[in-house]
Design a protein around this motif. Structure first.
Motif, PDB file in Angstrom:
ATOM      1  N   ASP A 100       0.797  -0.987   0.039  1.00  0.00           N
ATOM      2  CA  ASP A 100      -0.096  -0.019  -0.060  1.00  0.00           C
ATOM      3  C   ASP A 100       0.781   1.200  -0.057  1.00  0.00           C
ATOM      4  OD1 ASP A 100      -2.105  -1.735   0.118  1.00  0.00           O
ATOM      5  OD2 ASP A 100      -2.617  -1.543   2.211  1.00  0.00           O
ATOM      6  N   SER A 101       1.875   1.140   0.745  1.00  0.00           N
ATOM      7  CA  SER A 101       2.689   2.460   0.732  1.00  0.00           C
ATOM      8  C   SER A 101       3.565   2.682  -0.334  1.00  0.00           C
ATOM      9  CB  SER A 101       3.850   2.297   1.961  1.00  0.00           C
ATOM     10  OG  SER A 101       4.661   0.994   1.662  1.00  0.00           O
ATOM     11  N   ALA A 102       3.880   1.616  -1.079  1.00  0.00           N
ATOM     12  CA  ALA A 102       4.649   1.855  -2.552  1.00  0.00           C
ATOM     13  C   ALA A 102       3.642   2.453  -3.536  1.00  0.00           C
ATOM     14  CB  ALA A 102       5.038   0.586  -2.956  1.00  0.00           C
ATOM     15  N   SER A 103       2.289   1.818  -3.405  1.00  0.00           N
ATOM     16  CA  SER A 103       1.326   2.464  -4.358  1.00  0.00           C
ATOM     17  C   SER A 103       0.910   4.118  -4.164  1.00  0.00           C
ATOM     18  CB  SER A 103       0.238   1.549  -4.275  1.00  0.00           C
ATOM     19  OG  SER A 103      -0.898   2.247  -5.170  1.00  0.00           O
ATOM     20  N   ALA A 104       0.765   4.264  -2.626  1.00  0.00           N
ATOM     21  CA  ALA A 104       0.804   5.660  -2.395  1.00  0.00           C
ATOM     22  C   ALA A 104       1.726   6.766  -2.725  1.00  0.00           C
ATOM     23  CB  ALA A 104       0.395   5.790  -0.855  1.00  0.00           C
ATOM     24  N   ALA A 105       3.324   6.298  -2.586  1.00  0.00           N
ATOM     25  CA  ALA A 105       4.369   6.806  -2.862  1.00  0.00           C
ATOM     26  C   ALA A 105       4.292   6.850  -4.206  1.00  0.00           C
ATOM     27  CB  ALA A 105       5.656   6.132  -2.371  1.00  0.00           C
ATOM     28  N   MET A 106       4.162   6.166  -5.213  1.00  0.00           N
ATOM     29  CA  MET A 106       4.071   6.178  -6.648  1.00  0.00           C
ATOM     30  C   MET A 106       3.066   7.358  -7.117  1.00  0.00           C
ATOM     31  SD  MET A 106       6.440   4.566  -8.349  1.00  0.00           S
ATOM     32  CE  MET A 106       7.306   2.976  -8.230  1.00  0.00           C
ATOM     33  N   SER A 107       1.948   7.153  -6.479  1.00  0.00           N
ATOM     34  CA  SER A 107       0.955   8.129  -6.681  1.00  0.00           C
ATOM     35  C   SER A 107       1.283   9.639  -6.418  1.00  0.00           C
ATOM     36  CB  SER A 107      -0.366   7.807  -5.770  1.00  0.00           C
ATOM     37  OG  SER A 107      -0.897   6.705  -6.441  1.00  0.00           O
ATOM     38  N   ILE A 108       1.935   9.689  -5.491  1.00  0.00           N
ATOM     39  CA  ILE A 108       2.473  11.018  -5.102  1.00  0.00           C
ATOM     40  C   ILE A 108       3.723  11.558  -5.982  1.00  0.00           C
ATOM     41  CG2 ILE A 108       4.028  12.366  -3.297  1.00  0.00           C
ATOM     42  CD1 ILE A 108       2.394  10.586  -1.319  1.00  0.00           C
ATOM     43  N   LEU A 109       4.399  10.650  -6.458  1.00  0.00           N
ATOM     44  CA  LEU A 109       5.491  11.060  -7.478  1.00  0.00           C
ATOM     45  C   LEU A 109       4.851  11.225  -8.940  1.00  0.00           C
ATOM     46  CD1 LEU A 109       8.169   8.330  -6.829  1.00  0.00           C
ATOM     47  CD2 LEU A 109       8.289  10.660  -6.394  1.00  0.00           C
ATOM     48  N   ALA A 110       3.998  10.742  -9.287  1.00  0.00           N
ATOM     49  CA  ALA A 110       3.067  10.938 -10.468  1.00  0.00           C
ATOM     50  C   ALA A 110       2.492  12.056 -10.680  1.00  0.00           C
ATOM     51  CB  ALA A 110       2.297   9.566 -10.749  1.00  0.00           C
ATOM     52  N   ALA A 111       1.894  12.595  -9.243  1.00  0.00           N
ATOM     53  CA  ALA A 111       1.117  13.916  -9.236  1.00  0.00           C
ATOM     54  C   ALA A 111       1.951  14.727  -9.315  1.00  0.00           C
ATOM     55  CB  ALA A 111       0.399  13.771  -7.823  1.00  0.00           C
ATOM     56  N   GLN A 112       3.061  14.548  -8.383  1.00  0.00           N
ATOM     57  CA  GLN A 112       4.162  15.846  -8.576  1.00  0.00           C
ATOM     58  C   GLN A 112       4.596  15.999 -10.117  1.00  0.00           C
ATOM     59  OE1 GLN A 112       5.186  18.008  -6.420  1.00  0.00           O
ATOM     60  NE2 GLN A 112       6.901  18.912  -7.458  1.00  0.00           N
ATOM     61  N   ALA A 113       4.843  14.897 -10.700  1.00  0.00           N
ATOM     62  CA  ALA A 113       5.417  14.987 -12.260  1.00  0.00           C
ATOM     63  C   ALA A 113       4.414  15.343 -13.063  1.00  0.00           C
ATOM     64  CB  ALA A 113       5.728  13.373 -12.763  1.00  0.00           C
ATOM     65  N   ARG A 114       2.979  15.193 -12.714  1.00  0.00           N
ATOM     66  CA  ARG A 114       1.997  15.939 -13.720  1.00  0.00           C
ATOM     67  C   ARG A 114       1.912  17.200 -13.578  1.00  0.00           C
ATOM     68  NH1 ARG A 114      -1.073  17.777 -16.899  1.00  0.00           N
ATOM     69  NH2 ARG A 114      -3.473  17.439 -16.945  1.00  0.00           N
ATOM     70  N   THR A 115       1.998  17.933 -12.200  1.00  0.00           N
ATOM     71  CA  THR A 115       1.896  19.213 -11.783  1.00  0.00           C
ATOM     72  C   THR A 115       2.968  20.025 -12.413  1.00  0.00           C
ATOM     73  OG1 THR A 115       0.658  18.454  -9.977  1.00  0.00           O
ATOM     74  CG2 THR A 115       1.444  20.549  -9.929  1.00  0.00           C
ATOM     75  N   LYS A 116       4.043  19.456 -12.255  1.00  0.00           N
ATOM     76  CA  LYS A 116       5.371  20.117 -12.854  1.00  0.00           C
ATOM     77  C   LYS A 116       5.739  20.072 -14.220  1.00  0.00           C
ATOM     78  CE  LYS A 116       6.477  22.096  -8.576  1.00  0.00           C
ATOM     79  NZ  LYS A 116       6.626  23.546  -8.300  1.00  0.00           N
ATOM     80  N   ASN A 117       4.966  19.069 -14.911  1.00  0.00           N
ATOM     81  CA  ASN A 117       5.448  18.737 -16.208  1.00  0.00           C
ATOM     82  C   ASN A 117       6.712  18.259 -16.369  1.00  0.00           C
ATOM     83  OD1 ASN A 117       4.659  17.993 -18.867  1.00  0.00           O
ATOM     84  ND2 ASN A 117       5.144  19.948 -19.669  1.00  0.00           N
ATOM     85  N   CYS A 118       7.216  17.265 -15.277  1.00  0.00           N
ATOM     86  CA  CYS A 118       8.515  16.803 -15.363  1.00  0.00           C
ATOM     87  C   CYS A 118       8.752  15.715 -15.984  1.00  0.00           C
ATOM     88  CB  CYS A 118       8.796  16.411 -13.992  1.00  0.00           C
ATOM     89  SG  CYS A 118       8.802  17.831 -12.600  1.00  0.00           S
ATOM     90  N   GLN A 119      10.215  15.567 -16.799  1.00  0.00           N
ATOM     91  CA  GLN A 119      10.521  14.445 -17.230  1.00  0.00           C
ATOM     92  C   GLN A 119      10.486  13.481 -16.527  1.00  0.00           C
ATOM     93  OE1 GLN A 119      14.449  14.600 -19.069  1.00  0.00           O
ATOM     94  NE2 GLN A 119      14.592  12.609 -18.870  1.00  0.00           N
ATOM     95  N   ILE A 120      10.098  11.967 -16.427  1.00  0.00           N
ATOM     96  CA  ILE A 120      10.147  10.894 -15.870  1.00  0.00           C
ATOM     97  C   ILE A 120      10.670   9.804 -16.654  1.00  0.00           C
ATOM     98  CG2 ILE A 120       8.102  11.618 -14.574  1.00  0.00           C
ATOM     99  CD1 ILE A 120       6.668   9.011 -15.815  1.00  0.00           C
ATOM    100  N   ASP A 121      11.321   9.059 -15.871  1.00  0.00           N
ATOM    101  CA  ASP A 121      12.023   7.588 -16.175  1.00  0.00           C
ATOM    102  C   ASP A 121      11.495   6.577 -15.442  1.00  0.00           C
ATOM    103  OD1 ASP A 121      13.732   9.197 -18.110  1.00  0.00           O
ATOM    104  OD2 ASP A 121      15.570   8.868 -17.199  1.00  0.00           O
ATOM    105  N   TYR A 122      10.609   5.550 -16.042  1.00  0.00           N
ATOM    106  CA  TYR A 122      10.079   4.664 -15.212  1.00  0.00           C
ATOM    107  C   TYR A 122      10.179   3.158 -15.755  1.00  0.00           C
ATOM    108  CZ  TYR A 122       6.495   4.375 -18.667  1.00  0.00           C
ATOM    109  OH  TYR A 122       5.711   4.467 -20.015  1.00  0.00           O
ATOM    110  N   SER A 123      10.464   2.214 -15.010  1.00  0.00           N
ATOM    111  CA  SER A 123      10.470   0.757 -15.537  1.00  0.00           C
ATOM    112  C   SER A 123       9.218   0.044 -15.311  1.00  0.00           C
ATOM    113  CB  SER A 123      11.430   0.075 -14.615  1.00  0.00           C
ATOM    114  OG  SER A 123      11.185  -0.417 -13.392  1.00  0.00           O
TER     115      SER A 123
END
Length: 135
Positions: A100-123
């Motif tokens: 559950d904590s991994a899913s929540a942390a990934m959601s927070i990172l994805a929200a930050q990337a969406r808000t700031k329009n940041c470049q992401i690398d993901y696997s």
């Protein structure tokens, strides 16, 4: 009372049983010929490296890295471990489901990337995003 005696079975055809009688159930051909079975065969060939783009997001068994992508949408429900992010040019990918904590942390990172329009690398491993870096 007689005791059982082991004897070698007689060599018979595979269609008959050890007592020499024909089996009661016979397998019949369904009447379809080889040509009609070939007509029902798939018409498209699998994608190849020459000319067609292979989708690596669907690979299983090894993590596939996607670099320099942007998050353009998020989807979460009240249920545990049900978070998704939409990647520009890729589509929807599910975020980590291990804890559950991994899913929540990934959601927070994805929200930050969406808000700031940041470049992401993901696997992507087994259809889930398990690692993500935001730049």
């Amino acid at each position: 009372m007689k005791s059982p005696v082991k004897t070698m079975p007689a060599q018979e055809s595979s269609a008959s049983v050890s007592n020499g009688t024909e089996p009661s159930v016979k397998v019949e051909m369904d009447g379809t010929s080889l040509s009609s079975r070939q007509e029902n065969a798939p018409a498209l060939s699998p994608p190849s490296a020459s000319g067609e783009i292979l989708s690596m997001e669907d690979s299983f068994g090894a993590a596939v890295w996607n670099r320099d992508k942007r998050v353009n949408g998020l989807y979460n429900t009240k249920h545990a471990r049900n978070s998704w992010m939409s990647i520009a040019g890729v589509g929807w990918v599910k975020l980590a489901v291990t804890y559950d904590s991994a899913s929540a942390a990934m959601s927070i990172l994805a929200a930050q990337a969406r808000t700031k329009n940041c470049q992401i690398d993901y696997s992507v491993d087994a259809g889930n995003v398990n690692e993500m870096y935001i730049f």
